[in-house]
Write an enzyme that holds these catalytic residues in place. Structure first.
Site, short mmCIF file in Angstrom:
data_model
loop_
_atom_site.label_atom_id
_atom_site.label_comp_id
_atom_site.label_asym_id
_atom_site.label_seq_id
_atom_site.Cartn_x
_atom_site.Cartn_y
_atom_site.Cartn_z
CB CYS A 1 5.57 -5.42 6.85
SG CYS A 1 6.31 -6.04 5.32
CD GLU B 1 1.53 0.25 4.33
OE1 GLU B 1 0.32 0.00 4.15
OE2 GLU B 1 2.26 -0.41 5.08
#
Length: 220
Positions: A2, A103
């Site tokens: 992340c 993402e």
């Protein structure tokens, strides 16, 4: 992993969604949070406190604070083995607040940014660890890292890792510093259910950390 996320909640919104007793730092909405920036988190001291940390863990024993840039994430599978995380896993756990994260999915030569969030659209908490570092001159930096695990079925085609999202019914256990038994703590660090998450493609404007507006999360 992340490496970029969103928290577009006000302090008032957070107080509605989470059990917070003290506000030690106000939350400022941000649509493109990057490493080294300030992030909002909940910790438990005598009570649940809303605080802010610098994203990128600097262990208390570190000689160089620049190590934080390499420690924005921590793998759940090795937390109890790594000197950088072992002590924090037992005593300094936190909930890093978010509404979603980004993402990038590779498609040929290009990567398309995706915004991933809960179907409920509600804010949630990443599993986090924190520490306090003091420089030789007395400067104090409180910092944190986001714990990751293997991706669930929804996100596997995009990336092999995802941040750990703590379910609401496990938040009290996760934050409680009196609970230090790894057999109680580690089972909390699971994949969040695919059926409760969704994503959509967003503009490449999010690729630049300089861009930080609601446009970052608009579907394309």
């Amino acid at each position: 992993m992340c490496g970029r996320f969103v928290l577009n909640c006000s302090t008032a919104d957070i107080l509605k969604e989470f059990a917070v007793d003290k506000v030690l730092a106000e939350s400022t909405p941000s649509y493109n949070i990057t490493p080294s920036q300030r992030v909002s988190a909940i910790i438990k001291d005598d009570s649940n406190c809303l605080v802010q940390f610098q994203w990128g863990l600097i262990p208390s024993w570190s000689k160089d604070p620049s190590i934080g840039s390499k420690m924005i994430n921590a793998r759940s599978e090795t937390l109890s083995e790594k000197p950088s995380f072992k002590s924090s896993l037992k005593k300094r756990r936190c909930l890093i607040l978010a509404n979603g994260f980004y993402e990038w999915k590779k498609e040929g030569k290009y990567k398309s940014p995706l915004y991933i969030h809960l179907k409920s659209k509600k804010p949630f908490g990443f599993a986090g660890l924190f520490d306090k570092w003091i420089s030789p001159e007395g400067e104090e930096i409180k910092s944190c890292t986001i714990i990751t695990t293997e991706s669930n079925e929804l996100l596997k085609p995009i990336h092999n890792r995802m941040p750990v999202i703590i379910p609401k019914d496990k938040v009290a256990l996760w934050l409680n510093p009196a609970i230090q038994n790894e057999k109680q703590i580690l089972p909390v660090l699971k994949q969040f259910p695919s059926q409760k998450m969704e994503y959509y493609e967003v503009s490449k404007t999010v690729n630049s950390p300089a861009n930080n507006s609601p446009d970052c999360i608009k579907p394309v």
